[in-house]
Design an enzyme around this catalytic site. Structure first.
Site, PDB file in Angstrom:
ATOM      1  N   LYS A  54      31.642  30.640  50.762  1.00  0.00           N
ATOM      2  CA  LYS A  54      32.877  30.550  51.559  1.00  0.00           C
ATOM      3  C   LYS A  54      32.894  31.557  52.691  1.00  0.00           C
ATOM      4  O   LYS A  54      33.301  31.239  53.791  1.00  0.00           O
ATOM      5  CB  LYS A  54      34.154  30.885  50.758  1.00  0.00           C
ATOM      6  CG  LYS A  54      34.305  30.344  49.420  1.00  0.00           C
ATOM      7  CD  LYS A  54      35.666  30.737  48.835  1.00  0.00           C
ATOM      8  CE  LYS A  54      35.739  32.140  48.270  1.00  0.00           C
ATOM      9  NZ  LYS A  54      34.850  32.411  47.151  1.00  0.00           N
ATOM     10  N   ARG A  63      26.652  44.380  45.707  1.00  0.00           N
ATOM     11  CA  ARG A  63      28.065  44.684  45.438  1.00  0.00           C
ATOM     12  C   ARG A  63      28.197  45.047  43.967  1.00  0.00           C
ATOM     13  O   ARG A  63      27.573  44.412  43.122  1.00  0.00           O
ATOM     14  CB  ARG A  63      28.933  43.451  45.730  1.00  0.00           C
ATOM     15  CG  ARG A  63      29.373  43.352  47.162  1.00  0.00           C
ATOM     16  CD  ARG A  63      30.061  42.048  47.469  1.00  0.00           C
ATOM     17  NE  ARG A  63      31.152  41.669  46.567  1.00  0.00           N
ATOM     18  CZ  ARG A  63      31.984  40.647  46.798  1.00  0.00           C
ATOM     19  NH1 ARG A  63      31.852  39.921  47.897  1.00  0.00           N
ATOM     20  NH2 ARG A  63      32.938  40.357  45.950  1.00  0.00           N
ATOM     21  N   ARG A  97      34.045  37.354  36.720  1.00  0.00           N
ATOM     22  CA  ARG A  97      34.654  36.772  37.936  1.00  0.00           C
ATOM     23  C   ARG A  97      34.696  35.249  37.840  1.00  0.00           C
ATOM     24  O   ARG A  97      35.672  34.620  38.259  1.00  0.00           O
ATOM     25  CB  ARG A  97      33.866  37.209  39.183  1.00  0.00           C
ATOM     26  CG  ARG A  97      34.119  38.682  39.501  1.00  0.00           C
ATOM     27  CD  ARG A  97      33.114  39.213  40.478  1.00  0.00           C
ATOM     28  NE  ARG A  97      33.255  38.630  41.795  1.00  0.00           N
ATOM     29  CZ  ARG A  97      32.263  38.520  42.682  1.00  0.00           C
ATOM     30  NH1 ARG A  97      31.052  38.920  42.364  1.00  0.00           N
ATOM     31  NH2 ARG A  97      32.495  38.018  43.864  1.00  0.00           N
ATOM     32  N   ARG A 117      22.320  38.153  46.114  1.00  0.00           N
ATOM     33  CA  ARG A 117      22.927  38.454  47.416  1.00  0.00           C
ATOM     34  C   ARG A 117      23.142  39.952  47.615  1.00  0.00           C
ATOM     35  O   ARG A 117      23.316  40.708  46.665  1.00  0.00           O
ATOM     36  CB  ARG A 117      24.215  37.653  47.632  1.00  0.00           C
ATOM     37  CG  ARG A 117      25.462  38.270  47.068  1.00  0.00           C
ATOM     38  CD  ARG A 117      26.683  37.515  47.561  1.00  0.00           C
ATOM     39  NE  ARG A 117      27.864  37.965  46.847  1.00  0.00           N
ATOM     40  CZ  ARG A 117      29.054  37.401  46.961  1.00  0.00           C
ATOM     41  NH1 ARG A 117      29.221  36.349  47.741  1.00  0.00           N
ATOM     42  NH2 ARG A 117      30.081  37.880  46.287  1.00  0.00           N
ATOM     43  N   ARG A 137      44.350  33.028  45.446  1.00  0.00           N
ATOM     44  CA  ARG A 137      43.556  32.949  44.226  1.00  0.00           C
ATOM     45  C   ARG A 137      44.423  32.633  43.017  1.00  0.00           C
ATOM     46  O   ARG A 137      43.895  32.496  41.913  1.00  0.00           O
ATOM     47  CB  ARG A 137      42.860  34.289  43.997  1.00  0.00           C
ATOM     48  CG  ARG A 137      41.454  34.362  44.573  1.00  0.00           C
ATOM     49  CD  ARG A 137      40.948  35.750  44.292  1.00  0.00           C
ATOM     50  NE  ARG A 137      39.535  35.892  44.174  1.00  0.00           N
ATOM     51  CZ  ARG A 137      38.757  36.323  45.163  1.00  0.00           C
ATOM     52  NH1 ARG A 137      39.246  36.541  46.357  1.00  0.00           N
ATOM     53  NH2 ARG A 137      37.479  36.517  44.936  1.00  0.00           N
TER      54      ARG A 137
HETATM   55  P1  AMP Z   1      35.906  38.597  47.236  1.00  0.00           P
HETATM   56  O1  AMP Z   1      35.156  39.390  48.226  1.00  0.00           O
HETATM   57  O2  AMP Z   1      36.760  37.537  47.829  1.00  0.00           O
HETATM   58  O3  AMP Z   1      35.010  38.058  46.128  1.00  0.00           O
HETATM   59  O4  AMP Z   1      36.932  39.607  46.519  1.00  0.00           O
HETATM   60  C1  AMP Z   1      36.478  40.742  45.806  1.00  0.00           C
HETATM   61  C2  AMP Z   1      37.538  41.208  44.837  1.00  0.00           C
HETATM   62  O5  AMP Z   1      38.718  41.591  45.558  1.00  0.00           O
HETATM   63  C3  AMP Z   1      38.026  40.160  43.840  1.00  0.00           C
HETATM   64  O6  AMP Z   1      37.180  40.029  42.710  1.00  0.00           O
HETATM   65  C4  AMP Z   1      39.381  40.733  43.471  1.00  0.00           C
HETATM   66  O7  AMP Z   1      39.266  41.850  42.609  1.00  0.00           O
HETATM   67  C5  AMP Z   1      39.890  41.248  44.820  1.00  0.00           C
HETATM   68  N1  AMP Z   1      40.610  40.181  45.565  1.00  0.00           N
HETATM   69  C6  AMP Z   1      40.272  39.644  46.769  1.00  0.00           C
HETATM   70  N2  AMP Z   1      41.149  38.703  47.142  1.00  0.00           N
HETATM   71  C7  AMP Z   1      42.067  38.635  46.143  1.00  0.00           C
HETATM   72  C8  AMP Z   1      43.227  37.844  45.929  1.00  0.00           C
HETATM   73  N3  AMP Z   1      43.614  36.899  46.824  1.00  0.00           N
HETATM   74  N4  AMP Z   1      43.930  38.044  44.790  1.00  0.00           N
HETATM   75  C9  AMP Z   1      43.568  38.972  43.889  1.00  0.00           C
HETATM   76  N5  AMP Z   1      42.488  39.748  44.017  1.00  0.00           N
HETATM   77  C10 AMP Z   1      41.726  39.590  45.137  1.00  0.00           C
END
Ligand code: AMP
Length: 233
Positions: free
Chosen positions: A15, A162, A173, A129, A90
């Protein structure tokens, strides 16, 4: 009328890469809540630092915090002609809040794109990644040169894994995605501007499919979208 795209899909679906490409092409901001939190952690922002423990465990940050972050971001003038959202909403509460924000800001309708990838492929991608320590760019796992490569293809910074791409955290996750985020797809599915794209192809093929579904979905009259979504609530 602006183009407001919501990129849905599990971690590792691509994404972020597709959102960045689309936003660049359309000249609208890419809004990634994960990037915003990671930038905040680098800048020692107290809200982001509080969220870090949850992020490192693969859990979601609370809705109140996330909705406040997105409300502030969508109020900035650069979103006047649209945006591409990556990583938000989310949860169903976040999706409901987004509908209200978009309605009150006078943005056009949302186009929702679900990037689908089989789970075994997601686990494989997340294990390989890397992210740039300096600019936060995700290095494309499909690129054979990336794992172990000397540096970020964009800025030359150091590529690292990461913390939340660690094998155990990845499984958490994916569990959290099934539990909290899959219901968001059901919330959106009946809308005429909901589309799925096959994320298990090369990034170029995904980008092409994305372009064509966005063209189709943005041709749906806005009033039709709104009445349909109200009926389905
Ligand atoms: P991402 O880079 O989108 O995978 O986000 C990394 C982490 O940030 C996620 O695993 C959550 O801990 C937090 N996070 C990002 N966006 C959200 C969201 N919309 N709601 C809740 N937690 C979020």
């Amino acid at each position: 009328m602006g183009l407001n795209v919501v990129m849905m899909g599990p971690p590792g679906a691509g994404k972020g890469t597709q959102a960045a490409r689309l936003a660049r092409q359309r000249g609208v901001p890419k809004i990634s809540t994960g990037d915003m939190l990671r930038d905040g952690i680098r800048d020692r922002n107290p809200v982001a630092l509080k969220a870090k423990a949850l992020m490192d465990m693969g859990r979601l940050v609370d809705d109140r915090t996330m909705i406040a972050i997105v409300r502030e971001r969508l109020s900035r003038p650069d979103t006047a002609h649209g945006f591409v959202l990556d990583g938000f909403p989310r949860t169903v509460s976040q999706a409901q809040a987004l509908d209200s924000l978009v309605a009150s800001n006078g943005n056009g309708p949302l186009v929702i794109v679900d990037v689908t990838v089989p789970e075994d492929e997601l686990v494989r991608r997340l294990a390989t990644r890397r992210i740039c320590e300096s600019c936060g760019t995700t290095a494309d796992p499909a690129d054979p040169a990336v794992p172990g490569a000397a540096g970020c293809p964009g800025c030359g910074g150091t590529l690292v894994q990461r913390i939340d791409d660690d094998a155990r955290v990845v499984l958490e996750r994916l569990r959290v995605y099934e539990e909290s985020t899959r219901p968001v797809l059901e919330f959106y599915r009946s809308r005429p501007a909901f589309r799925a794209v096959n994320g298990a192809q090369s990034p170029e093929c995904v980008a092409q499919e994305l372009e064509s579904v966005i063209e189709q979905a943005s041709a749906v009259p806005a009033s039709f979208g709104r009445s349909q979504s109200r009926e389905s609530e």
